[in-house]
Design a protein around this motif. Sequence first.
Motif, PDB file in Angstrom:
ATOM      1  N   GLU A 350      92.455  47.408  18.167  1.00 15.42           N
ATOM      2  CA  GLU A 350      92.473  48.143  19.344  1.00 15.42           C
ATOM      3  C   GLU A 350      91.034  48.718  19.825  1.00 15.42           C
ATOM      4  N   SER A 351      90.241  49.347  18.669  1.00 20.27           N
ATOM      5  CA  SER A 351      89.090  49.904  18.961  1.00 20.27           C
ATOM      6  C   SER A 351      88.056  48.819  19.444  1.00 20.27           C
ATOM      7  N   ILE A 352      88.175  47.647  18.702  1.00 16.13           N
ATOM      8  CA  ILE A 352      86.900  46.590  19.065  1.00 16.13           C
ATOM      9  C   ILE A 352      87.439  46.052  20.475  1.00 16.13           C
ATOM     10  N   ALA A 353      88.694  45.883  20.731  1.00 14.31           N
ATOM     11  CA  ALA A 353      89.040  45.110  22.089  1.00 14.31           C
ATOM     12  C   ALA A 353      88.886  46.427  23.208  1.00 14.31           C
ATOM     13  N   GLU A 528     115.295  26.155  24.499  1.00 10.80           N
ATOM     14  CA  GLU A 528     113.735  25.809  24.135  1.00 10.80           C
ATOM     15  C   GLU A 528     113.036  26.913  24.674  1.00 10.80           C
ATOM     16  N   THR A 529     111.819  27.067  23.783  1.00  7.92           N
ATOM     17  CA  THR A 529     111.010  28.095  23.721  1.00  7.92           C
ATOM     18  C   THR A 529     109.729  27.934  24.967  1.00  7.92           C
ATOM     19  N   ARG A 530     109.759  28.987  25.773  1.00  2.00           N
ATOM     20  CA  ARG A 530     108.735  28.872  26.963  1.00  2.00           C
ATOM     21  C   ARG A 530     107.850  30.315  26.870  1.00  2.00           C
ATOM     22  N   TYR A 531     107.033  29.853  27.478  1.00  2.00           N
ATOM     23  CA  TYR A 531     106.064  31.257  27.486  1.00  2.00           C
ATOM     24  C   TYR A 531     105.594  31.625  29.083  1.00  2.00           C
ATOM     25  N   ARG A 532     105.473  33.064  29.128  1.00  2.00           N
ATOM     26  CA  ARG A 532     105.296  33.446  30.457  1.00  2.00           C
ATOM     27  C   ARG A 532     104.111  34.776  30.310  1.00  2.00           C
ATOM     28  N   ASP A 533     103.247  34.741  31.372  1.00  2.00           N
ATOM     29  CA  ASP A 533     102.431  36.077  31.199  1.00  2.00           C
ATOM     30  C   ASP A 533     102.993  37.285  31.786  1.00  2.00           C
ATOM     31  N   TYR A 534     102.502  38.247  31.518  1.00  2.00           N
ATOM     32  CA  TYR A 534     103.043  39.760  31.718  1.00  2.00           C
ATOM     33  C   TYR A 534     101.697  40.479  31.872  1.00  2.00           C
ATOM     34  N   GLN A 535     102.183  41.449  33.012  1.00  2.00           N
ATOM     35  CA  GLN A 535     100.897  42.396  32.994  1.00  2.00           C
ATOM     36  C   GLN A 535     101.264  43.931  32.611  1.00  2.00           C
ATOM     37  N   TYR A 536     100.138  44.578  31.739  1.00  2.00           N
ATOM     38  CA  TYR A 536     100.556  45.851  31.153  1.00  2.00           C
ATOM     39  C   TYR A 536      99.185  46.686  31.175  1.00  2.00           C
ATOM     40  N   ILE A 537      99.441  47.707  30.900  1.00  2.00           N
ATOM     41  CA  ILE A 537      98.395  48.627  30.539  1.00  2.00           C
ATOM     42  C   ILE A 537      98.406  49.107  29.209  1.00  2.00           C
ATOM     43  N   SER A 538      97.430  49.519  28.573  1.00  2.00           N
ATOM     44  CA  SER A 538      97.536  49.680  27.071  1.00  2.00           C
ATOM     45  C   SER A 538      97.338  51.182  26.975  1.00  2.00           C
ATOM     46  N   ARG A 539      98.055  51.483  25.991  1.00  2.00           N
ATOM     47  CA  ARG A 539      97.828  52.984  25.308  1.00  2.00           C
ATOM     48  C   ARG A 539      96.662  53.245  24.779  1.00  2.00           C
ATOM     49  N   ALA A 540      96.032  52.188  23.967  1.00  2.00           N
ATOM     50  CA  ALA A 540      94.783  52.210  23.561  1.00  2.00           C
ATOM     51  C   ALA A 540      93.651  52.856  24.585  1.00  2.00           C
ATOM     52  N   ASP A 541      93.612  52.196  25.822  1.00  2.00           N
ATOM     53  CA  ASP A 541      92.813  52.746  26.921  1.00  2.00           C
ATOM     54  C   ASP A 541      92.669  54.075  27.023  1.00  2.00           C
ATOM     55  N   ALA A 542      94.078  54.655  27.288  1.00  2.00           N
ATOM     56  CA  ALA A 542      94.334  56.030  27.412  1.00  2.00           C
ATOM     57  C   ALA A 542      93.506  56.892  26.247  1.00  2.00           C
ATOM     58  N   VAL A 543      93.912  56.466  25.009  1.00  2.00           N
ATOM     59  CA  VAL A 543      93.338  57.250  23.800  1.00  2.00           C
ATOM     60  C   VAL A 543      91.922  56.985  23.655  1.00  2.00           C
ATOM     61  N   GLN A 619      96.498  62.724  19.679  1.00  2.00           N
ATOM     62  CA  GLN A 619      97.755  62.480  18.953  1.00  2.00           C
ATOM     63  C   GLN A 619      98.878  62.615  19.914  1.00  2.00           C
ATOM     64  N   SER A 620      98.881  63.635  20.832  1.00  2.00           N
ATOM     65  CA  SER A 620      99.981  63.606  21.837  1.00  2.00           C
ATOM     66  C   SER A 620     100.367  62.277  22.585  1.00  2.00           C
ATOM     67  N   ILE A 621      99.324  61.605  22.971  1.00  2.00           N
ATOM     68  CA  ILE A 621      99.486  60.280  23.626  1.00  2.00           C
ATOM     69  C   ILE A 621     100.053  59.383  22.777  1.00  2.00           C
ATOM     70  N   THR A 622      99.434  59.284  21.586  1.00  2.00           N
ATOM     71  CA  THR A 622      99.941  58.349  20.597  1.00  2.00           C
ATOM     72  C   THR A 622     101.554  58.369  20.455  1.00  2.00           C
ATOM     73  N   ASN A 623     101.957  59.829  20.191  1.00  2.00           N
ATOM     74  CA  ASN A 623     103.361  60.081  19.992  1.00  2.00           C
ATOM     75  C   ASN A 623     104.194  59.810  21.050  1.00  2.00           C
ATOM     76  N   ASP A 644      96.141  65.106  31.632  1.00  2.00           N
ATOM     77  CA  ASP A 644      96.427  66.219  30.886  1.00  2.00           C
ATOM     78  C   ASP A 644      95.798  66.497  29.707  1.00  2.00           C
ATOM     79  N   ALA A 645      95.580  65.248  29.008  1.00  2.00           N
ATOM     80  CA  ALA A 645      94.837  65.451  27.579  1.00  2.00           C
ATOM     81  C   ALA A 645      93.466  65.558  27.879  1.00  2.00           C
ATOM     82  N   LYS A 646      92.983  65.011  28.686  1.00  2.00           N
ATOM     83  CA  LYS A 646      91.660  65.250  28.980  1.00  2.00           C
ATOM     84  C   LYS A 646      91.334  67.171  29.373  1.00  2.00           C
ATOM     85  N   GLN A 647      92.301  67.443  30.093  1.00  2.00           N
ATOM     86  CA  GLN A 647      92.125  69.058  30.316  1.00  2.00           C
ATOM     87  C   GLN A 647      92.455  69.775  29.191  1.00  2.00           C
ATOM     88  N   THR A 648      93.265  69.266  28.196  1.00  2.00           N
ATOM     89  CA  THR A 648      93.563  69.833  26.992  1.00  2.00           C
ATOM     90  C   THR A 648      92.294  70.243  26.100  1.00  2.00           C
TER      91      THR A 648
END
Length: 715
Positions: A350-353, A528-543, A619-623, A644-648
């Motif tokens: 995560e840190s390198i990405a 049969e196995t197929r593949y599809r794309d999905y979109q997401y946001i990463s918790r690592a970005d917030a941390v 840590q609160s975001i991770t949990n 909220d975490a930034k404010q904390t």
Amino acid sequence: MSSIKSEKLIAVFNQLRVDCLNWRKAFNKPDYDDRFGDLHDLQKDLIEKLRRFASDEQNLSIGIMGQVKAGKSSFLNAVLFDGVPVLPEAATPKTANLTRIIYGEKPILTVTYYEQEEWNELIRLAIPENSSAEGKVARELIKLASDNKLNISTILKKGSEKIEAGDEQELRKKLNDYVGENGKFTALVKMTEIALPRPELKGYEVVDTPGMNDPVVSREAKTKEYMAQCDVVFFLSRCGQFLDAKDLELLSRLLPGKGVKRIYLVAVQFDSAILDDGPDCSSLTETEKNIHDSLLKRSIDEIDKCIEMHRKVGHLEMAKLLITLKIPIFTSSYAHGIGAWPMERWRSQESIAWIHDRINDLSIESWGGKSLTQNEWLRIGNFPKVLSTFDIARKDKAALIEQQRQCILPESERNLQVWRKELQETVIDRSTMLRKSDLAQLEKKKLECQNRLTQMVAAMKNEISAEKSNANKVLREILQRLKNSDKRVGDFRVQTGVESYQVFSHTESTKKLLNPLSWLSKPRDVYETRYRDYQYISRADAVEQVMLYGKDQASGIQREFDKVVSVKILRAKLQQVLLEQLEAGDKNFDPGHFRNTFGHVISQLKLPVLQLEYGGAIQSITNQFASELRDTADAEHLRQATVDAKQTVHDDLHKECSSKVGALCHALDTIVDHLANEMPTRLHQEMEQLRVAFANKERELDQYNALLKLISSQK
């Protein structure tokens, strides 16, 4: 290196120690214990070096040194293991311990536990009232041991333990139990040794040291012991806080006199410096140049100061060695990984990405360009330079070891000579005072000093008041800066992932001609196995956003305080005030011997260290959140949690900063009271000692002559 000469020098040390201790015991002189302890340390260093060279073949010893969280483990994983995380990264003061990596026929982990006395000292430090870094780490270690329900005394009695593994992967899993963030035995481990069947390790040992600002005294002592045997040092300093006050203190405090033959200065985490400076530049090239120029200038300026300091105190070899540190090696382990490894490998960390995505965003938004190319990542990583430097050290193994061998006796003799000279000067000064002064003169000087104490303390109080004003001024500026901080968080880049899923393909019979029992079976569905794309946001970005905000704010606060509030600077200012007060007024007044008495009181002053904590919000975001969030509602919750975490973090830093500066100002007030009480007390104690000495003047002189004779006789 002659064995006869070695034995003779050891005999000199032994006889000198025995004679000094007998002198101390016979004449009851505990005030010389520190001097005699220094002699014992010199002897231990000599014996360790001779023991190392007693075998037919020696390993070249390469040390990786720097502060806690300087990225030493990430650096070594990239250099030695091509990025495979053999050494756990993101070490904290809780998990830091010295790790020695050597060649072995099979993977073996050897752990050394704390001694019972060392663990008892941690228990003593762990009291809630102890708010120091040592107390905090001690409490964390004891809690971790308690949480894992360990039979502490039984484990500590083992002293050390060997753990074998079938391969490196199994060893890495076992290693986590002993050095991982919440490893079962982490709390009790003082050092580790990893033996690996890697041919490139033959003839070498590489040591990943704990941060040399380690709050656990027994672990730092282990680092000092190792340094007596170290041939080459790679000293790591973070680009974001390059050669800060702690780095420079470590270079000055730990390295001199230890026999290191080569030092390389490595400016690590170059990627973080790009994120800090890049928004103000028009291109990656300009950003790199600005960082290079700025850090190079700082390196030259600060190392020149270190060189001059070592020359003044007679560390000429160390001064010569430090000249090579002026030109640092700039590097980024993460950038090297992005440029050199397959994407799926570095994306899984995560840190390198996160670094990859942030720098690419910076390139697009601030430099009007595209994502960085592979060659640009490799250029930032600069690993060809790092690896070539390692190779040079390896190729120079024979020369470096021979240089070390040849220097053992001359360096030990030189260190012993310096020890003799300093002790002789102290004894001669005391003897001269006894011979040339009389008690009446000293009483007069003592009264004159006593009469000036009020003015001296008042002048020092003014200096300390100015220091308090500076601290409070900086605090107000910092709190205003925190209030005005407009760094946005919660803006996340939508990422695309790939997942597999099953779809119905057809039905096939399960009947088999030669198996009558299968004739009644039902047909089965085939998918049969197929593949599809999905979109997401990463918790690592917030941390990482919250972490970066906290890091930037805490680093800025620390830099501002380092400029203004420093115990070294305060001591120097108070020493200057002392001299001015002693030299003011009557030109015939000479404080003589008592000048050193006052100076010693000032040299012992201590101030609390400003250390800011802000990790709870992260840590609160991770949990609360999974690593990938696809649902719009979950993503919105993460955004709000990040804000909220930034404010904390902001509130925590505000509270911590106010609290620590309050403690600092209280400590400064205490220093005023300490000086007002301690200086007349020490003046009185010194005078009483002198009365005893003059009452038995001839006996005292005989004792000092005896000490001078015995430290001069063993040549």
